[in-house]
Scaffold this motif. Sequence first.
Motif, mmCIF file in Angstrom:
data_model
loop_
_atom_site.group_PDB
_atom_site.id
_atom_site.type_symbol
_atom_site.label_atom_id
_atom_site.label_comp_id
_atom_site.label_asym_id
_atom_site.label_seq_id
_atom_site.Cartn_x
_atom_site.Cartn_y
_atom_site.Cartn_z
ATOM 1 N N CYS A 246 0.815 -1.229 0.000
ATOM 2 C CA CYS A 246 0.000 0.000 0.000
ATOM 3 C C CYS A 246 0.838 1.264 0.000
ATOM 4 C CB CYS A 246 -0.945 -0.008 1.192
ATOM 5 S SG CYS A 246 -2.103 -1.382 1.116
ATOM 6 N N ASN A 247 1.939 1.295 0.708
ATOM 7 C CA ASN A 247 2.864 2.421 0.643
ATOM 8 C C ASN A 247 4.154 2.117 1.383
ATOM 9 O OD1 ASN A 247 2.766 3.459 3.401
ATOM 10 N ND2 ASN A 247 0.746 4.250 2.930
ATOM 11 N N SER A 248 5.129 2.964 1.119
ATOM 12 C CA SER A 248 6.408 2.940 1.832
ATOM 13 C C SER A 248 6.776 4.378 2.118
ATOM 14 C CB SER A 248 7.511 2.294 0.991
ATOM 15 O OG SER A 248 7.241 0.938 0.772
ATOM 16 N N SER A 249 7.493 4.582 3.189
ATOM 17 C CA SER A 249 7.917 5.935 3.519
ATOM 18 C C SER A 249 9.142 5.874 4.412
ATOM 19 C CB SER A 249 6.790 6.703 4.228
ATOM 20 O OG SER A 249 7.147 8.058 4.371
ATOM 21 N N TYR A 250 9.715 7.042 4.633
ATOM 22 C CA TYR A 250 10.926 7.166 5.439
ATOM 23 C C TYR A 250 10.698 8.279 6.456
ATOM 24 C CZ TYR A 250 12.413 4.514 1.461
ATOM 25 O OH TYR A 250 12.480 3.561 0.485
ATOM 26 N N PHE A 251 10.764 7.921 7.729
ATOM 27 C CA PHE A 251 10.597 8.873 8.814
ATOM 28 C C PHE A 251 11.959 9.174 9.415
ATOM 29 C CE2 PHE A 251 6.335 7.868 8.187
ATOM 30 C CZ PHE A 251 5.472 8.426 9.119
ATOM 31 N N THR A 252 12.292 10.442 9.562
ATOM 32 C CA THR A 252 13.514 10.809 10.261
ATOM 33 C C THR A 252 13.153 11.068 11.709
ATOM 34 O OG1 THR A 252 14.491 11.758 8.267
ATOM 35 C CG2 THR A 252 15.446 12.433 10.368
ATOM 36 N N MET A 253 13.773 10.309 12.572
ATOM 37 C CA MET A 253 13.513 10.385 14.006
ATOM 38 C C MET A 253 14.785 10.861 14.712
ATOM 39 S SD MET A 253 10.396 9.207 13.875
ATOM 40 C CE MET A 253 9.938 8.888 15.575
ATOM 41 N N VAL A 254 14.602 11.618 15.801
ATOM 42 C CA VAL A 254 15.737 12.130 16.566
ATOM 43 C C VAL A 254 15.610 11.671 18.009
ATOM 44 C CG1 VAL A 254 16.960 14.210 17.332
ATOM 45 C CG2 VAL A 254 15.955 14.133 15.046
ATOM 46 N N ALA A 255 16.703 11.142 18.547
ATOM 47 C CA ALA A 255 16.738 10.688 19.937
ATOM 48 C C ALA A 255 16.913 11.892 20.858
ATOM 49 C CB ALA A 255 17.882 9.702 20.139
ATOM 50 N N LYS A 256 16.146 11.901 21.960
ATOM 51 C CA LYS A 256 16.174 13.016 22.917
ATOM 52 C C LYS A 256 16.387 12.491 24.329
ATOM 53 C CE LYS A 256 14.971 16.355 20.017
ATOM 54 N NZ LYS A 256 15.741 17.572 19.814
ATOM 55 N N ASP A 257 17.043 13.328 25.159
ATOM 56 C CA ASP A 257 17.168 12.982 26.569
ATOM 57 C C ASP A 257 15.992 13.575 27.338
ATOM 58 O OD1 ASP A 257 17.681 15.708 27.085
ATOM 59 O OD2 ASP A 257 19.830 15.403 27.436
ATOM 60 N N GLU A 258 15.986 13.427 28.660
ATOM 61 C CA GLU A 258 14.861 13.885 29.480
ATOM 62 C C GLU A 258 14.694 15.408 29.479
ATOM 63 O OE1 GLU A 258 18.575 13.223 31.724
ATOM 64 O OE2 GLU A 258 17.295 11.809 30.670
ATOM 65 N N ASN A 259 15.725 16.131 29.028
ATOM 66 C CA ASN A 259 15.645 17.595 28.946
ATOM 67 C C ASN A 259 15.350 18.089 27.533
ATOM 68 O OD1 ASN A 259 16.302 17.951 31.736
ATOM 69 N ND2 ASN A 259 18.429 17.482 31.209
ATOM 70 N N GLY A 260 15.094 17.154 26.611
ATOM 71 C CA GLY A 260 14.780 17.531 25.244
ATOM 72 C C GLY A 260 15.998 17.794 24.378
ATOM 73 N N LYS A 261 17.168 17.489 24.871
ATOM 74 C CA LYS A 261 18.394 17.684 24.086
ATOM 75 C C LYS A 261 18.672 16.421 23.269
ATOM 76 C CE LYS A 261 20.540 21.156 26.916
ATOM 77 N NZ LYS A 261 20.037 22.324 26.273
ATOM 78 N N SER A 262 19.208 16.633 22.067
ATOM 79 C CA SER A 262 19.512 15.507 21.184
ATOM 80 C C SER A 262 20.589 14.609 21.795
ATOM 81 C CB SER A 262 19.980 16.012 19.823
ATOM 82 O OG SER A 262 18.943 16.712 19.186
ATOM 83 N N LEU A 263 20.400 13.315 21.598
ATOM 84 C CA LEU A 263 21.329 12.306 22.108
ATOM 85 C C LEU A 263 22.028 11.599 20.955
ATOM 86 C CD1 LEU A 263 19.266 10.286 24.762
ATOM 87 C CD2 LEU A 263 21.280 11.669 25.193
ATOM 88 N N SER A 264 23.269 11.219 21.160
ATOM 89 C CA SER A 264 23.979 10.421 20.174
ATOM 90 C C SER A 264 23.365 9.017 20.131
ATOM 91 C CB SER A 264 25.457 10.342 20.548
ATOM 92 O OG SER A 264 26.168 9.640 19.570
ATOM 93 N N VAL A 265 23.226 8.470 18.917
ATOM 94 C CA VAL A 265 22.640 7.142 18.750
ATOM 95 C C VAL A 265 23.727 6.148 18.340
ATOM 96 C CG1 VAL A 265 20.384 8.071 18.156
ATOM 97 C CG2 VAL A 265 21.985 7.505 16.323
ATOM 98 N N PRO A 266 23.497 4.860 18.611
ATOM 99 C CA PRO A 266 24.472 3.851 18.184
ATOM 100 C C PRO A 266 24.640 3.854 16.661
ATOM 101 C CG PRO A 266 22.898 2.902 19.735
ATOM 102 C CD PRO A 266 22.386 4.272 19.361
ATOM 103 N N GLY A 267 25.805 3.428 16.229
ATOM 104 C CA GLY A 267 26.045 3.257 14.803
ATOM 105 C C GLY A 267 25.274 2.059 14.284
ATOM 106 N N LEU A 268 25.340 1.856 12.988
ATOM 107 C CA LEU A 268 24.583 0.784 12.351
ATOM 108 C C LEU A 268 25.546 -0.229 11.748
ATOM 109 C CD1 LEU A 268 21.549 0.270 12.057
ATOM 110 C CD2 LEU A 268 21.644 1.387 9.847
ATOM 111 N N ARG A 269 25.382 -1.485 12.118
ATOM 112 C CA ARG A 269 26.186 -2.570 11.567
ATOM 113 C C ARG A 269 25.426 -3.151 10.378
ATOM 114 N NH1 ARG A 269 28.057 -5.796 16.047
ATOM 115 N NH2 ARG A 269 29.846 -4.434 15.963
#
Length: 180
Positions: A107-130
């Motif tokens: 029916c469809n495909s899409s790509y969502f860009t998501m950002v990791a946040k800490d409890e104060n709303g600041k961006s967090l570093s995410v693990p790399g991708l293997r």
Amino acid sequence: MTHFKKVKDSQVDMSELMLPSHSNFNGKIHGGYVLSLMDRIAFACASKHSGAYCVTASVDTVDFLKPIEIGELVTMKASVNYVGNSSMVIGIRVEAENIRTGAIKHCNSSYFTMVAKDENGKSLSVPGLRLTNDDDIRRFAKSIKRNKMTINRKKEFHETDFSSEEYVHLLENYKVKIEK
């Protein structure tokens, strides 16, 4: 040192039976309802990969290829296709199955860009991708290409002066009437 996770470790599948309450007046499932489900699975997949709360930063093009009917079983499959510093591109595929016949349609495909946040709303570093197979590599490379196209589109749009006199010739073959 960067921690890496395999794509398969964060993959999420979700299925839901489509009910009359999810439909529009034409008996098809509301596109907005489907988008809501897609946002939920993107959140689950990104949160699973990052180990953190995630927010939706953007949604790439969503083309509704085939309508979803009441009574069909919708299955969404999500995986992390790309990671940046704090962002992740989550690829989502939506399929609907007629549970009486077993027929499945994309029916469809899409790509969502998501950002990791800490409890104060600041961006967090995410693990790399293997990346462990050709599909993982292809999806990551296509995400890089889509990102470059988005950057170029935004740059072109912001650098272009859209004064009406200069661009009125572009409207000649369209269903518009100019009244000044």
